[in-house]
Write a protein that holds these residues in place. Structure first.
Motif, PDB file in Angstrom:
ATOM      1  N   VAL A  61      20.293  46.843 -12.195  1.00 59.59           N
ATOM      2  CA  VAL A  61      19.178  46.093 -12.522  1.00 59.59           C
ATOM      3  C   VAL A  61      19.750  44.965 -13.753  1.00 59.59           C
ATOM      4  CG1 VAL A  61      16.986  46.437 -13.654  1.00 59.59           C
ATOM      5  CG2 VAL A  61      17.654  47.828 -11.974  1.00 59.59           C
ATOM      6  N   PRO A  62      20.150  45.451 -14.829  1.00 60.51           N
ATOM      7  CA  PRO A  62      20.377  44.590 -15.699  1.00 60.51           C
ATOM      8  C   PRO A  62      21.589  43.595 -15.311  1.00 60.51           C
ATOM      9  CG  PRO A  62      21.534  46.628 -16.618  1.00 60.51           C
ATOM     10  CD  PRO A  62      20.537  46.928 -15.245  1.00 60.51           C
ATOM     11  N   ILE A  64      21.895  42.238 -12.376  1.00 53.71           N
ATOM     12  CA  ILE A  64      21.333  41.303 -11.361  1.00 53.71           C
ATOM     13  C   ILE A  64      20.274  40.209 -12.324  1.00 53.71           C
ATOM     14  CG2 ILE A  64      19.517  40.969  -9.736  1.00 53.71           C
ATOM     15  CD1 ILE A  64      20.377  43.672  -8.490  1.00 53.71           C
ATOM     16  N   VAL A  65      19.515  41.019 -13.300  1.00 54.34           N
ATOM     17  CA  VAL A  65      18.850  39.878 -14.177  1.00 54.34           C
ATOM     18  C   VAL A  65      19.708  39.312 -15.125  1.00 54.34           C
ATOM     19  CG1 VAL A  65      16.608  39.828 -15.620  1.00 54.34           C
ATOM     20  CG2 VAL A  65      16.885  41.502 -13.572  1.00 54.34           C
ATOM     21  N   ALA A 197      14.154  43.552 -10.406  1.00 52.82           N
ATOM     22  CA  ALA A 197      15.324  42.783 -10.463  1.00 52.82           C
ATOM     23  C   ALA A 197      15.519  42.108  -9.094  1.00 52.82           C
ATOM     24  CB  ALA A 197      16.528  43.741 -10.482  1.00 52.82           C
ATOM     25  N   SER A 201      15.867  38.063  -8.524  1.00 56.17           N
ATOM     26  CA  SER A 201      16.895  37.198  -8.082  1.00 56.17           C
ATOM     27  C   SER A 201      16.409  36.324  -6.695  1.00 56.17           C
ATOM     28  CB  SER A 201      17.864  38.219  -7.181  1.00 56.17           C
ATOM     29  OG  SER A 201      17.592  38.790  -6.153  1.00 56.17           O
ATOM     30  N   ALA A 252      16.456  41.890 -19.241  1.00 57.03           N
ATOM     31  CA  ALA A 252      17.588  42.563 -18.557  1.00 57.03           C
ATOM     32  C   ALA A 252      17.578  43.731 -19.475  1.00 57.03           C
ATOM     33  CB  ALA A 252      18.817  41.787 -18.277  1.00 57.03           C
ATOM     34  N   LEU A 255      14.213  45.689 -19.447  1.00 56.79           N
ATOM     35  CA  LEU A 255      14.213  46.658 -18.339  1.00 56.79           C
ATOM     36  C   LEU A 255      15.143  47.915 -18.320  1.00 56.79           C
ATOM     37  CD1 LEU A 255      14.319  44.055 -15.480  1.00 56.79           C
ATOM     38  CD2 LEU A 255      12.676  45.741 -15.678  1.00 56.79           C
TER      39      LEU A 255
END
Lengths: 358, 296, 520
Positions: A61-62, A64-65, A197, A201, A252, A255
């Motif tokens: 998650v982090p 990707i963001v 996320a 994207s 990010a 999240l």
């Protein structure tokens, strides 16, 4: 200063991934007692163990963001090295907002907290953008310096004025439990944040590929002189991508807090900023490619965590693998040393050239 | 303590703080003048600090420690340079690789050699203060200049040597020519890349000694002990307009800021996070002011 | 004294997919000045780079004194006495002239340190021996273009090269410097050196060369004694039959009372405000008119481009576009008759090498291609094909600009800027640069077509032929001042313009700048 060629395409990707896997094996061989056991722990356990699998996806998650944040910055030729500080400050802002709104409806907490995170990260990123635009200060160095300062100041806050007095941890109070994102694979830390996320994207891809803003941003990144000639305000694109990049890093961080940690722990996000750079580079700044890139990276990370727990190998191993990825990811030529095969290859090329001769 | 003692105290510790900065900046000058952005100074320093300390504690010799730090750092620089030049990878990204590699490998090795990943303190010989007996008691600047430990004097000699090498030697001329006009070097029948590689390895060598000059006088290796000095050295080169003399001056100013903030901490009990942040802040302000003055 | 033969040289460039040389040959006689002539892209430079060891041939032989040799790098060629002065000089800033001359073979003292006195002495000796009057202690940055060329030649002489290759040596020199260079070359020839000059200027070749070889499309067309071939025959050989497009297209009368662009007493100071780069410039460009501004290098042409492109601001004076203050370029709508601009720097400024042809065209009118902020791909496709067709660029819309040859990039830019509907004002800087003859003719024709449709065209060019070919009126810049504005007609001869460009006009010849105000 040569900061060119970030987008250069060699077919180095496969090589880089292999090199990363190979160096992981090599490290296991050196630093673990039983190679086979650690090999299984490293490569297989993250996929079969529910806990490790969940954590692995949660770590995406982090990546990707923040990776999207890096992509926006790099595509516009802004070198944001301040990701660490932006993530840290973003999560801190989110926690403060959530703690301030403790009794309020969950939706409101989410909106305000995530907005606060994006604003905090965005402001820090924008500071380097402003310095670049106003004073022509190199954003590569300034973003790193600002981030280093921010990390120390947030550290001070966490361990000082905002420390949870009832806890022994160097951490803030926990955010309201209702405000944490629903978990998907308990006991792992995977939450619905992963959907956010994915959404982020896809939005990023759409902006870069289809909109005027994305087009102008990429043009500024590819050739400043041409962008200016085409009438694009390049000063704007020194600032806005840095702001956006910082905001995504902040997001990010938020999240991570809302999805996994539930509070701010000192140094909890340390290294995520650098990892996001690796992920964005593997993905070549393509927002969709961020997904497999983040998965690969998170897989290596989960593997090294699994092997650390099971076989006592130091988790810094993942740093070495990360370094290997960085070393090879932008390579535009594959042979480190001149291989004997290269003369064969050039002979083949000559042959091909002969055939094309008019 | 009179204000004069305070001032000379700050000045003396500034000269000590300047040692690693000066050496790292000297190393960075090679790559800057060869036309490359070397952001790996930070990581190279850290490797020098660790391997220098490890070797010194194993052999009991400071000189061998310095040498080991320099060589280990040169080796990492060679790897980083080869990836950049031979594979035509992006220098900025490979520089990040070096910066990430150094703390990781040192942590892994520290765990395996010393059984800890945090501070390692082992008895090693203290660097001599060569002039202490004869000149150390001289008033004012005498006390400042002659109270330093041997590594500081070594750094001055090495920095001067770096300048000499760059501007008065054949190798240095070729390195500078590569930075100024690589295609001219190629047209003259030389390989610009080999001079770039030489510059990177030399920068590794100097950064290695810079790192050793952090850990050896302290008698301990602290994880991440380079704490941004590589970046600060880079800014010093930039503010010094890539000239050796002006770069050294910039290093001195940064060192003065560091030493002053250390003094301030002792005096006013400022939280350590702020003290750690001051060098970054000073560097940021100097960078902003310096750039805006230059661009006018 | 060495003879050199190049036999059946082939060279293929995979990156651009072109054969630069096909069975090219050349023979050099010792002690002569030899010209290699041909138009841009004929393969002259590639052939000479092969002789100097900078490129390797795919096949063919190099014979020195009848012996076949292989050059892997320039040092191999230098060892046999062959050296090259490049079109873009290779002087290294930061080093002195002497260090540049001796670069690569510096005398040294102990510990690999430079023998700085020895360097200056050797360089000065070398300069004196060959009759160059240059202060070798000066820094390379402070040298003039002519002096830099001298440094390069001296560098080869110091290495005992007896075959000197000069790539377009006169292209950046002033007339005086050219004369000085030719004197030097004749001296060198007298001392037994063999000299090869790459050139496409017929006059120069006739003035200096003993023998010449003609190249076209990578092939050798033959070798001649200069005295055996007339200038006319030579230019026919180089360029093929010449036809002036201006004679083929009937030019409509220009709209004299409709100024599109007006410059009023523009002043621009040079660096450190000591000199002025542009002084008191006033002129106007009317509807349906080509105003050609020509000047030698460093006489203000570059600054004028930068002013009109908005990269420099005038220190005083003003610019008007259709009677209103001059807009920021590209901020005015382009397709509805705005300002078209072909910059002199086509790779850096006029195009984006890392992007596709289509993106290079879309970039210039984002208001049109991005309605509501989103890309309209069908519009983009249609416009791109149209722009490519104007001058028949050999590329697909999706191909990367970096894969195009220089000439094709220039054609893409010209096609983009000169496509339908034409802009109200076209700012064209060195439009013919790098184009082969056929493309040049098509480009000139297109420019005149656009003019006839009513565009005002400001042509900035250092090529007198180009200016004479296209212009209705010609303005000449000398040292940043307007040396004169003349109507293109029988009186506007090359000689007269040349004299104005060099500042040789007498008072009665001097024409006051013609602005529209003066007509009233």
């Amino acid at each position: 200063m040569n900061k060119r060629a970030l987008g250069d395409r060699g077919n180095s990707l496969v090589f880089t991934l292999l090199a990363a896997l190979f160096s992981s094996c090599l490290l296991l061989l050196f630093f673990s007692e039983s190679f086979l056991d650690s090999f299984a722990l490293f490569f297989i356990n993250p996929l079969t163990n529910r806990y490790y699998l969940g954590n692995m996806i949660a770590f995406m998650v982090p990546l990707i963001v923040a990776g999207l944040g890096i992509s926006f910055a790099f595509e516009s030729h802004n070198f944001n090295l301040g990701g660490e500080g932006q993530i840290y400050a973003g999560s801190f802002a989110a926690v403060l907002a959530a703690l301030a709104l403790e009794e309020k409806p969950v939706l409101m907490i989410w909106i305000v907290s995530f907005a606060a995170a994006a604003a905090a990260g965005g402001l820090i990123g924008a500071l380097s953008g402003i310095l670049k635009r106003r004073l022509a200060v190199d954003e590569l160095i300034s973003s790193f310096l600002v981030s280093s300062i921010v990390v120390l100041l947030v550290d001070f806050c966490i361990t000082g004025p905002f420390q949870d007095p009832s806890s022994n941890f160097q951490a803030t109070k926990a955010i309201p439990p209702a405000a944490t994102l629903p978990k998907l694979l308990p006991p792992s830390s995977l939450s619905t944040g992963i959907f956010a996320a994915l959404l982020v994207s896809f939005i990023g891809k759409f902006i870069l590929a289809r909109t005027r803003f994305g087009f102008e941003l990429r043009l500024c990144g590819a050739n400043k002189d041409f962008a200016r000639y085409a009438g694009i305000d390049e000063g704007l694109y020194a600032l806005v991508p840095m702001l956006l990049s910082g905001a995504l890093h902040g997001l990010a961080g938020a999240l991570m807090v809302f999805g996994s940690y539930g509070r701010m722990l000192r140094g909890f996000s340390s290294g995520v900023g650098w990892s996001a750079i690796a992920v964005a580079l593997i993905a070549r700044n393509n927002p969709i490619a961020l997904l497999p890139a983040a998965a690969f990276y998170a897989y290596l990370d989960a593997g090294s965590k699994s092997v650390m727990m099971g076989a006592g190998v130091s988790p810094e191993m993942v740093g070495i693998i990360q370094a290997v990825i960085f070393l090879f990811i932008t390579a535009t030529r594959l042979s480190f040393f001149r291989l004997p095969g290269s003369s064969l290859r050039s002979a083949l090329q000559d042959r091909a050239a002969d055939r094309r001769k008019p | 303590m009179s204000w004069l003692d305070t001032a000379t105290g700050i000045l003396a510790s500034a000269l000590a703080a300047m040692t690693p900065l000066l050496l790292a900046a000297a190393g960075g000058l090679f790559t800057e003048l060869a036309g490359m952005l070397n952001i790996a100074l930070e990581g190279l320093m850290l490797a020098g600090a660790f391997f220098g300390f490890a070797a010194a504690s194993a052999t009991g010799s400071l000189s061998l420690g310095i040498l080991a730090g320099a060589l280990a750092s040169s080796a990492i620089a060679w790897l980083y340079g080869s990836a950049t030049l031979r594979l035509k990878a992006n220098a900025f990204i490979t520089g990040l690789a070096a910066n990430i590699f150094a703390p990781s490998i040192t942590a892994v090795l520290s765990a395996s050699w010393f059984g800890t990943k945090s501070v390692v303190a082992l008895p090693i010989p203290e660097p001599a203060r060569i002039f202490q007996k004869s000149f150390g008691k001289l008033p004012l600047l005498g006390g400042v200049l002659f109270s330093q430990h041997s590594l500081s004097y070594l750094s001055w000699i090495l920095a001067a040597g770096a300048a000499l090498l760059l501007y008065r030697s054949v190798l240095g001329t070729r390195i500078r020519a590569t930075g100024a006009r690589a295609e001219a070097v190629a047209a003259a029948g030389f390989k610009p890349d080999s001079y770039k590689l030489a510059a990177i390895v030399l920068s590794g060598f100097f950064c290695g000694i810079a790192g050793a000059s952090l850990s050896l006088p302290l008698g301990a290796y602290v994880p991440n002990m380079s704490s941004g000095r590589g970046w600060i050295a880079l800014v010093a080169i930039y503010l010094g307009n890539r000239r050796p003399g002006r770069t050294a001056l910039a290093c001195f100013i940064f060192a003065l800021a560091e030493s002053f903030s250390n003094y301030a901490q002792g005096q006013f009990g400022i939280p350590s996070e702020f003290i750690l942040a001051i060098p970054f802040a000073v560097t940021l302000v100097a960078l902003s002011l310096g750039t805006s003055v230059k661009s006018e | 004294m060495k003879s050199v033969e190049l036999e059946d040289i082939d060279k293929y460039f995979p990156s651009s997919g072109t054969w630069a040389l096909i069975q090219a040959r050349l023979s050099l006689l010792p002690g002569q000045i030899h010209a290699v002539v041909g138009e841009n892209g004929a393969g002259k430079t590639t052939l000479m780079k092969i002789l100097a060891g900078l490129e390797r041939p795919d096949s063919g032989r190099i014979l020195v004194q009848g012996k076949s040799v292989k050059f892997n790098n320039p040092s191999d060629a230098a060892r046999l006495g062959i050296g090259m002065v490049h079109q873009h000089f290779m002087t290294i800033p930061g080093l002195s002239a002497a260090e540049n001359i001796l670069f690569g073979s510096e005398p040294r003292t102990a510990f690999g340190l430079l023998d700085r006195k020895g360097i200056v002495r050797s360089a000065a000796d070398c300069a004196a021996r060959y009759g160059f009057s240059i202060d070798v202690t000066r820094n390379a940055e402070s040298l003039s273009v002519g002096e830099r060329q001298q440094v390069e030649i001296l560098g080869l002489l110091y290495k005992n090269c007896d075959i000197l290759i000069l790539d377009e040596p006169t292209s950046v020199l002033t007339d005086q410097e050219i004369r000085a260079l030719f004197t030097v070359l004749k001296q060198l020839k007298a001392s037994g050196k063999t000299i090869v000059i790459i050139s496409h200027k017929v006059g120069e070749i006739k003035a200096i060369a003993d023998r010449l070889s003609v190249m076209k499309d990578g092939k050798s067309l033959g070798e001649f004694k200069t005295s055996d071939i007339s200038s006319h025959a030579l230019s026919d050989l180089i360029m093929g039959e010449y036809e002036s497009p201006r004679k083929k297209i009937k030019t409509l009368p220009s709209g004299q009372d409709h100024p599109v662009l007006e410059l009023q007493s523009l002043n621009l100071y040079g660096q450190k405000k000591k000199s002025s780069a542009l002084r008191d410039i006033s002129f106007s460009v009317n509807e349906r008119e080509v105003l050609g501004v020509c000047a030698l290098a460093n006489n203000g042409l570059k600054e004028m481009e930068d002013l009109l492109a908005g990269r420099l601001k005038p220190d005083s004076g003003s610019i008007f576009y259709l009677g209103k203050p001059y807009p920021k370029l590209r901020k005015a709508p382009w397709l509805e008759g705005g300002i078209a601009y072909v910059p002199s720097d086509r790779i850096g400024r006029g195009s984006c090498a890392e992007r596709s042809v289509a993106e290079n065209i879309v970039a210039l009118d984002r208001d049109y291609f991005f309605p509501h902020g989103l890309l309209d791909q069908s519009k983009a496709q249609a416009r791109t094909l149209k722009a490519i067709q104007v001058l028949s660029v050999k590329a697909k819309p999706e191909s990367n600009v970096s894969q195009l040859s220089g000439g094709n990039i220039q054609k893409m830019i010209l096609g983009r800027e000169l496509s339908e509907p034409p802009a109200k004002l076209c700012l064209l800087c060195e439009p013919g640069w790098g184009l082969d003859y056929a493309s040049l003719r098509r480009t000139y024709k297109r420019i005149l077509e656009v003019r006839n449709k009513g565009s005002a065209i400001l042509l900035l060019s250092s090529d007198i032929d180009e200016v004479l070919e296209l212009s209705d009126r010609i303005a000449v810049l000398h040292k940043g001042s307007l040396a004169g504005v003349v109507s293109n007609g029988p009186k506007a001869t090359k000689a007269r313009l040349g004299a104005l460009m060099m500042g040789l006009n007498s008072d009665d010849d001097r024409l006051t700048p013609i602005g529209n105000k003066e007509h009233e």
